[in-house]
Design a protein around this motif. Structure first.
Motif, PDB file in Angstrom:
ATOM      1  N   SER A  60      10.656   0.556  -4.517  1.00  0.00           N
ATOM      2  CA  SER A  60       9.218   0.719  -5.040  1.00  0.00           C
ATOM      3  C   SER A  60       8.879  -0.592  -4.994  1.00  0.00           C
ATOM      4  O   SER A  60       7.603  -0.789  -4.659  1.00  0.00           O
ATOM      5  CB  SER A  60       9.617   1.040  -6.475  1.00  0.00           C
ATOM      6  N   ASP A  63       7.252  -1.193  -1.528  1.00  0.00           N
ATOM      7  CA  ASP A  63       6.082  -0.211  -1.145  1.00  0.00           C
ATOM      8  C   ASP A  63       5.027  -1.087  -1.885  1.00  0.00           C
ATOM      9  O   ASP A  63       3.804  -1.050  -1.362  1.00  0.00           O
ATOM     10  CB  ASP A  63       6.264   1.004  -1.546  1.00  0.00           C
ATOM     11  N   SER A  64       5.034  -1.227  -3.220  1.00  0.00           N
ATOM     12  CA  SER A  64       3.980  -1.884  -3.755  1.00  0.00           C
ATOM     13  C   SER A  64       3.484  -3.474  -3.425  1.00  0.00           C
ATOM     14  O   SER A  64       2.318  -3.504  -3.195  1.00  0.00           O
ATOM     15  CB  SER A  64       4.399  -2.330  -5.450  1.00  0.00           C
ATOM     16  N   TYR A  65       4.669  -4.080  -2.726  1.00  0.00           N
ATOM     17  CA  TYR A  65       4.142  -5.394  -2.130  1.00  0.00           C
ATOM     18  C   TYR A  65       3.206  -5.268  -0.875  1.00  0.00           C
ATOM     19  O   TYR A  65       2.255  -5.814  -0.971  1.00  0.00           O
ATOM     20  CB  TYR A  65       5.551  -5.873  -1.728  1.00  0.00           C
ATOM     21  N   THR A  67       1.497  -2.440   0.085  1.00  0.00           N
ATOM     22  CA  THR A  67       0.257  -1.670  -0.439  1.00  0.00           C
ATOM     23  C   THR A  67      -0.863  -2.795  -1.084  1.00  0.00           C
ATOM     24  O   THR A  67      -1.837  -2.476  -0.460  1.00  0.00           O
ATOM     25  CB  THR A  67       0.755  -0.730  -1.169  1.00  0.00           C
ATOM     26  N   VAL A  68      -0.239  -3.573  -1.918  1.00  0.00           N
ATOM     27  CA  VAL A  68      -1.288  -4.169  -2.913  1.00  0.00           C
ATOM     28  C   VAL A  68      -1.809  -5.330  -1.925  1.00  0.00           C
ATOM     29  O   VAL A  68      -3.044  -5.664  -1.712  1.00  0.00           O
ATOM     30  CB  VAL A  68      -0.535  -4.980  -4.137  1.00  0.00           C
ATOM     31  N   TYR A 174      -0.604  -7.499 -11.878  1.00  0.00           N
ATOM     32  CA  TYR A 174       0.229  -6.223 -11.249  1.00  0.00           C
ATOM     33  C   TYR A 174       1.130  -6.702 -10.166  1.00  0.00           C
ATOM     34  O   TYR A 174       2.178  -6.301 -10.144  1.00  0.00           O
ATOM     35  CB  TYR A 174      -0.606  -5.060 -10.750  1.00  0.00           C
ATOM     36  N   TYR A 175       0.575  -7.369  -9.344  1.00  0.00           N
ATOM     37  CA  TYR A 175       1.537  -7.849  -7.964  1.00  0.00           C
ATOM     38  C   TYR A 175       2.699  -8.698  -8.571  1.00  0.00           C
ATOM     39  O   TYR A 175       3.797  -8.439  -8.183  1.00  0.00           O
ATOM     40  CB  TYR A 175       0.708  -8.558  -7.235  1.00  0.00           C
ATOM     41  N   GLU A 178       5.068  -6.215 -10.615  1.00  0.00           N
ATOM     42  CA  GLU A 178       5.495  -5.044  -9.869  1.00  0.00           C
ATOM     43  C   GLU A 178       6.147  -5.029  -8.378  1.00  0.00           C
ATOM     44  O   GLU A 178       7.030  -4.557  -7.799  1.00  0.00           O
ATOM     45  CB  GLU A 178       4.311  -3.713  -9.820  1.00  0.00           C
ATOM     46  N   ALA A 179       5.567  -6.089  -7.760  1.00  0.00           N
ATOM     47  CA  ALA A 179       5.961  -6.404  -6.359  1.00  0.00           C
ATOM     48  C   ALA A 179       6.601  -7.575  -5.703  1.00  0.00           C
ATOM     49  O   ALA A 179       7.300  -7.599  -4.943  1.00  0.00           O
ATOM     50  CB  ALA A 179       4.718  -6.084  -5.791  1.00  0.00           C
ATOM     51  N   ILE A 285      -4.571   2.347  -7.980  1.00  0.00           N
ATOM     52  CA  ILE A 285      -3.586   1.139  -8.321  1.00  0.00           C
ATOM     53  C   ILE A 285      -4.575   0.639  -9.665  1.00  0.00           C
ATOM     54  O   ILE A 285      -3.926   0.206 -10.655  1.00  0.00           O
ATOM     55  CB  ILE A 285      -3.299   0.190  -7.465  1.00  0.00           C
TER      56      ILE A 285
END
Length: 600
Positions: A60, A63-65, A67-68, A174-175, A178-179, A285
């Motif tokens: 997860s 993917d977040s890393y 994508t952001v 957020y980054y 979450e990432a 996001i």
């Protein structure tokens, strides 16, 4: 040019929880995701270790890393340190991994402005700069047990605040949460500024509870080093690491020498057209950018007073009647000299007066009148400016998290700095009241309240700082106005000159308060009346240590400057009082009448 990554074999050797088959599984999964870029063993290790070896969490995060980073090119794209605007940005701030880890094996990520001119400060570019330092450090130095972010606010001015955009703040927080492949253990601000509340108001809406719980505010480096070893800090702060100027130059050179790394990073992007299922976009996001306009223009609204829920108060106080609360509010709001009150305030006074409406009316009038007339004790309540900022370092004043079996809330007072030259009695009383009033308004009522004073660090020099007029004012306020149900006043670890302190207090204490005054030689005597498990660890209790409680309470007060500003605005207007206006002499006599007591 080689990318110069850390050696995966070394990481596998030093980290027994890291398993080669988990790394291979993660790499295989990522490389099968059509929308994601390929990753190498180093990257798999970083994400797996930062997620505490949980494979699904690592997936997860990866993917977040990517994508952001792909969607937020304003923050994460264009990472060439030799070109504008990054080239100039490197001179504005220092971001660095400090070379010496803490005894727990945590890496310190240090931040400090090197150019204090806000005209040269670009928030988004600085966030990019910070991420570049972190990602280069992680890829070249490998994993750590944890990461502690330390920010020196010394050169920050209000002009920098105006450069902070809420959308960029939301994206980066957020980054970070979450990432980013960090094991974040603490976020420490020191040399905090008077407008720190405004900065926190912008950050807090985007911070999870876990991040808020590791946020600490320190007035000085001496407060910081209670949590972060001084020897791990630069020379400028009394540490054993090179000076900030030397570290700054080394970090800038390192970034410039690793353009190939950042070029490689820039190419690792997602291809949403290849994502299984519905492609994502930036609004999925972060929401629509336009929704932040009101937030940007109205930062102060985010500084909500965070008052206790009145519905909960009615639930936990069965004898509290809504019609009595309404009646009290209507009476107060018809008094031309009194400020308007809200439902929670009416509840606090009515409950503290055992639901007696006339007693609550008298307490409210006295409360606002004394606070207005005694502005030396109750005015100027900004926790981010002197003298309050300095006073909070001198003593611990805090509600303890656990109530007694009878439902009594415990307020603890203890000197942290025992130098009497730093002790100002009036300022201590103000901060003590700030602590209690914040607690009452945000945590609500209790069945009763106990005040505990640990006298351990008190010396005779402190006694000479106790003014009888301030003592009279505060004890009158405590007994006649403050919306508490006082059940006990406990002094423990009492000092040989306790009789002198009592001689100053007793003339202003009613029989009811004297009857609830207890003196204990030791904490073992105290716990015969106050349960030990309600006390901090130092006393054998189950509450957090006093160091942690102290830092948490300072942070809480600093974060609630909007509440204290609201309180400061609630004053009486004696010119509108029916009948004769009151003055301080009506309550406390002429100040000169205290001269003999002060000398005798």
């Amino acid at each position: 040019m080689a990318l110069n990554f850390f050696d995966p074999k070394t990481e596998l050797t030093k980290d027994k929880n890291l398993r080669e088959d988990d790394i291979k599984t993660l790499i295989d999964w990522v490389n099968k995701q059509a929308h994601l870029p390929k990753i190498n063993e180093v990257q798999a290790i970083l994400f797996l270790q930062s997620c505490n070896y949980r494979n699904e969490a690592a997936k997860s995060a990866i993917d977040s890393y990517f994508t952001v980073k792909t969607f937020c090119a304003d923050l994460f794209g264009g990472r060439n340190p030799l070109q504008s605007p990054l080239r100039e940005s490197l001179n504005v701030a220092l971001f660095a991994f400090l070379p010496k880890k803490t005894p727990q094996g945590d890496t310190i990520i240090f931040m400090k402005l090197m150019d204090s001119n806000p005209d040269n400060y670009n928030f988004s570019v600085q966030l990019k700069h910070f991420d570049m330092v972190c990602m280069l450090g992680l890829h070249q130095e490998g994993v750590s047990n944890g990461h502690i972010i330390v920010l020196d606010m010394k050169e920050v001015v209000f002009g920098h605040l105006t450069k902070l955009g809420p959308l960029a703040m939301k994206k980066f927080l957020y980054y970070l949460q979450e990432a980013m492949p960090l094991r974040l253990k603490g976020l420490h601000y020191f040399n905090i500024v008077p407008f720190m509340d405004k900065i926190l108001a912008l950050m807090r809406p985007f911070m999870k509870k876990e991040l808020l719980d590791m946020l600490y505010l320190h007035n000085t480096v001496d407060d910081l080093v209670k949590f972060v070893p001084r020897e791990c800090l630069p020379l400028d702060y009394g540490g054993s690491v090179e000076s900030t100027h030397v570290i700054h130059e080394k970090t800038k050179n390192k970034l410039r020498e690793n353009c190939a790394f950042f070029d490689w990073e820039d190419k690792q992007v997602v291809d949403e057209s290849q994502r299984a299922g519905k492609p994502k976009n930036v609004s999925d996001i972060f929401g629509v950018e336009g929704t932040f306009k009101k937030l940007e223009l109205d930062i102060k609204k985010k500084m909500s007073l965070n008052l206790a829920d009145v519905k909960c108060e009615y639930s936990k106080n069965p004898t509290l009647k809504q019609e009595d609360v309404k009646s009290l509010m209507e009476w107060v709001n018809k008094q031309p000299h009194l400020p308007k009150i809200n439902e929670l305030q009416a509840i606090l006074f009515l409950q503290s007066c055992y639901n007696r409406n006339e007693a609550a009316k008298a307490a409210i009038d006295t409360f606002f009148t004394v606070k207005t007339l005694c502005s030396d004790l109750f005015g100027g309540r900004n926790p981010l400016t002197s003298p309050n900022k300095d006073t909070m370092n001198v003593s611990l004043m805090t509600p303890l998290p656990r109530e007694t079996p009878e439902g009594h809330c415990i307020f603890l007072f203890k000197l942290i700095d025992t130098n009497p030259d730093k002790y100002i009695f009036g300022d201590q009383l103000r901060c003590f009241d700030m602590m209690i009033m914040r607690h009452l308004h945000q945590c609500g009522t209790s069945n009763g309240h106990l005040i505990l004073f640990d006298m351990k660090g008190v010396v005779f020099g402190h006694v000479t700082k106790l003014g009888p007029l301030n003592m009279k004012k505060f004890l009158y306020y405590l007994q006649e106005a403050m919306p508490v149900r006082l059940k006990g006043l406990h002094f423990f670890n009492i000092v040989p000159f306790m009789d002198k302190i009592l001689a100053l207090m007793k003339p202003f204490m009613k029989k009811e308060m004297i009857d609830m005054l207890y003196l204990h030689n030791t904490v073992d005597d105290l716990v015969k009346q106050v349960p030990r498990d309600c006390l901090p660890q130092e006393y054998g209790g189950s509450a957090e240590s006093m160091t942690i409680l102290h830092e948490k309470m300072k942070r809480t007060l600093c974060e609630n400057s909007a509440f204290f500003e609201w309180e400061d605005g609630q004053k009486v207007d004696e010119s509108l009082r029916p009948g004769k206006p009151k003055n301080v002499g009506d309550y406390f006599g002429v100040e000169g009448t205290f001269k003999k007591l002060e000398l005798d």
